[in-house]
Design an enzyme around this catalytic site. Structure first.
Site, PDB file in Angstrom:
ATOM      1  N   ASP A   1     -35.923  17.782  65.050  1.00  0.00           N
ATOM      2  CA  ASP A   1     -35.650  19.168  64.660  1.00  0.00           C
ATOM      3  C   ASP A   1     -36.935  19.951  64.446  1.00  0.00           C
ATOM      4  O   ASP A   1     -38.027  19.375  64.389  1.00  0.00           O
ATOM      5  CB  ASP A   1     -34.761  19.210  63.396  1.00  0.00           C
ATOM      6  CG  ASP A   1     -35.216  18.241  62.308  1.00  0.00           C
ATOM      7  OD1 ASP A   1     -36.359  17.760  62.380  1.00  0.00           O
ATOM      8  OD2 ASP A   1     -34.435  17.978  61.389  1.00  0.00           O
TER       9      ASP A   1
ATOM     10  N   ASN B   1     -27.664  15.936  50.662  1.00  0.00           N
ATOM     11  CA  ASN B   1     -26.264  16.278  50.936  1.00  0.00           C
ATOM     12  C   ASN B   1     -25.714  15.479  52.131  1.00  0.00           C
ATOM     13  O   ASN B   1     -24.642  15.779  52.636  1.00  0.00           O
ATOM     14  CB  ASN B   1     -26.104  17.793  51.191  1.00  0.00           C
ATOM     15  CG  ASN B   1     -26.872  18.241  52.428  1.00  0.00           C
ATOM     16  OD1 ASN B   1     -27.569  17.456  53.064  1.00  0.00           O
ATOM     17  ND2 ASN B   1     -26.746  19.516  52.771  1.00  0.00           N
TER      18      ASN B   1
ATOM     19  N   HIS C   1     -27.162  15.202  55.166  1.00  0.00           N
ATOM     20  CA  HIS C   1     -27.487  15.694  56.518  1.00  0.00           C
ATOM     21  C   HIS C   1     -28.429  14.733  57.242  1.00  0.00           C
ATOM     22  O   HIS C   1     -29.221  14.026  56.618  1.00  0.00           O
ATOM     23  CB  HIS C   1     -28.028  17.127  56.495  1.00  0.00           C
ATOM     24  CG  HIS C   1     -29.439  17.317  56.036  1.00  0.00           C
ATOM     25  ND1 HIS C   1     -29.784  18.255  55.086  1.00  0.00           N
ATOM     26  CD2 HIS C   1     -30.597  16.738  56.386  1.00  0.00           C
ATOM     27  CE1 HIS C   1     -31.086  18.235  54.898  1.00  0.00           C
ATOM     28  NE2 HIS C   1     -31.610  17.307  55.674  1.00  0.00           N
TER      29      HIS C   1
ATOM     30  N   GLU D   1     -25.928  19.764  58.954  1.00  0.00           N
ATOM     31  CA  GLU D   1     -25.408  19.909  57.596  1.00  0.00           C
ATOM     32  C   GLU D   1     -23.945  19.460  57.528  1.00  0.00           C
ATOM     33  O   GLU D   1     -23.288  19.324  58.569  1.00  0.00           O
ATOM     34  CB  GLU D   1     -25.515  21.392  57.180  1.00  0.00           C
ATOM     35  CG  GLU D   1     -26.939  21.942  57.181  1.00  0.00           C
ATOM     36  CD  GLU D   1     -27.756  21.495  55.967  1.00  0.00           C
ATOM     37  OE1 GLU D   1     -27.418  20.484  55.322  1.00  0.00           O
ATOM     38  OE2 GLU D   1     -28.753  22.192  55.671  1.00  0.00           O
TER      39      GLU D   1
HETATM   40  C1  GLP Z   1     -35.377  17.526  56.265  1.00  0.00           C
HETATM   41  C2  GLP Z   1     -35.318  17.014  57.702  1.00  0.00           C
HETATM   42  C3  GLP Z   1     -34.529  15.748  57.788  1.00  0.00           C
HETATM   43  C4  GLP Z   1     -35.002  14.770  56.728  1.00  0.00           C
HETATM   44  C5  GLP Z   1     -34.759  15.347  55.364  1.00  0.00           C
HETATM   45  C6  GLP Z   1     -35.162  14.418  54.244  1.00  0.00           C
HETATM   46  O1  GLP Z   1     -34.304  18.310  55.907  1.00  0.00           O
HETATM   47  N1  GLP Z   1     -34.771  17.946  58.605  1.00  0.00           N
HETATM   48  O2  GLP Z   1     -34.668  15.208  59.086  1.00  0.00           O
HETATM   49  O3  GLP Z   1     -34.298  13.564  56.868  1.00  0.00           O
HETATM   50  O4  GLP Z   1     -35.527  16.535  55.279  1.00  0.00           O
HETATM   51  O5  GLP Z   1     -36.509  14.573  53.916  1.00  0.00           O
HETATM   52  P1  GLP Z   1     -37.322  13.654  52.972  1.00  0.00           P
HETATM   53  O6  GLP Z   1     -37.647  12.423  53.756  1.00  0.00           O
HETATM   54  O7  GLP Z   1     -38.550  14.449  52.631  1.00  0.00           O
HETATM   55  O8  GLP Z   1     -36.477  13.350  51.785  1.00  0.00           O
END
Ligand code: GLP
Length: 249
Positions: free
Chosen positions: A68, A136, A138, A143
């Site tokens: 993404d 949440n 995702h 989402e």
């Molecule tokens: C973002 C990314 C996700 C990732 C999530 C969790 O929203 N788009 O791909 O899994 O954050 O991030 P973190 O690893 O910092 O908790």
């Protein structure tokens, strides 16, 4: 059916996952590797760089696809995922992958870019996809209530995600409202998927995922339908999952 594995610390998780990826690249030098961003990936990429350097690993036939990218941030913005990948992984590798692809969220025709990204994913075929998880549930930026049939698409970020990710932005107004994300159907076409989670703040969602049916309310639950999905968590993220449900690495 996905299985839950646990490591002692985020560093141990990083070592395990990077060794697994490097082993795959050694067996298949033209591996198509799906990458993710976020703090969870930091120990994975740090360990990958150390191991790849010590082995003099040749990455020149590898192709990477990221999950993404935010819309509205230039690739040079320190919070863009392009910048994250360069600074946490690519800039530190002696051997560069053949191609490192992220959704081009600056493209003038974003719908066309989404179609092209899904077409490229299909064309190359992801061998293995790394995933983190939002609090949440995702995955990527898919989402809750995203269709399981989704392909690469423009996403409006939920308040929950904007709240979680705003910690990285000194000026909260800079936090994007939209992103481009691989869709859930794209992710499910990877031959293998590794979902990673670390830290006490992920314990509740991991327990929910463990107990959950497959439902669009919890995007990560789709992985329970994947034949080769592994969920790897550290001790803290595993703390609310029954011990009997965990395999210790
Ligand atoms: C973002 C990314 C996700 C990732 C999530 C969790 O929203 N788009 O791909 O899994 O954050 O991030 P973190 O690893 O910092 O908790």
């Amino acid at each position: 059916m996905s299985q839950f594995y646990v490591t002692s610390t985020p560093e141990a998780l990083g070592q395990h996952v990077s060794a697994l990826l490097i082993n795959k690249i050694q067996q298949q030098p033209n591996l198509v590797l799906g990458l993710a961003t976020g703090s969870t990936m930091l120990p994975v990429y740090a360990s990958f760089v150390r191991l790849a350097t010590s082995l003099n690993l040749d990455l020149s036939q590898v192709t990477t696809f990221n999950l993404d990218e935010y819309i509205g941030l230039l690739p040079s913005h320190p919070q863009s995922y392009t910048y994250f990948m360069q600074h946490q992984l690519f800039n530190h590798l002696k051997s560069q992958p053949k191609q490192c692809l992220l959704p081009k969220s600056q493209a003038p025709d974003l719908q066309a870019e989404c179609r092209n990204y899904s077409a490229a994913l299909k064309n190359f075929g992801l061998d293995i996809q790394l995933l983190g998880i939002g609090t949440n549930g995702h995955i990527g930026f898919n989402e809750p209530l995203t269709s399981f049939a989704s392909r690469t698409h423009i996403v409006e970020l939920s308040n929950n995600t904007r709240q979680d990710n705003s910690r990285f932005f000194t000026n909260k107004d800079e936090m994007p409202t939209h992103a481009v994300s691989m869709g859930l159907a794209d992710i499910m076409e990877a031959k293998e998927v590794l979902l990673l989670a670390t830290g006490a703040h992920k314990a509740a969602i991991m327990a929910e995922l463990y107990a959950s049916q497959v439902t669009e309310n919890l995007p990560a639950s789709i992985l329970k339908n994947h034949p080769q999905a592994k969920i790897i968590v550290d001790e803290q993220a595993a703390s609310l999952i029954p011990a009997a449900g965990l395999i210790r690495l």
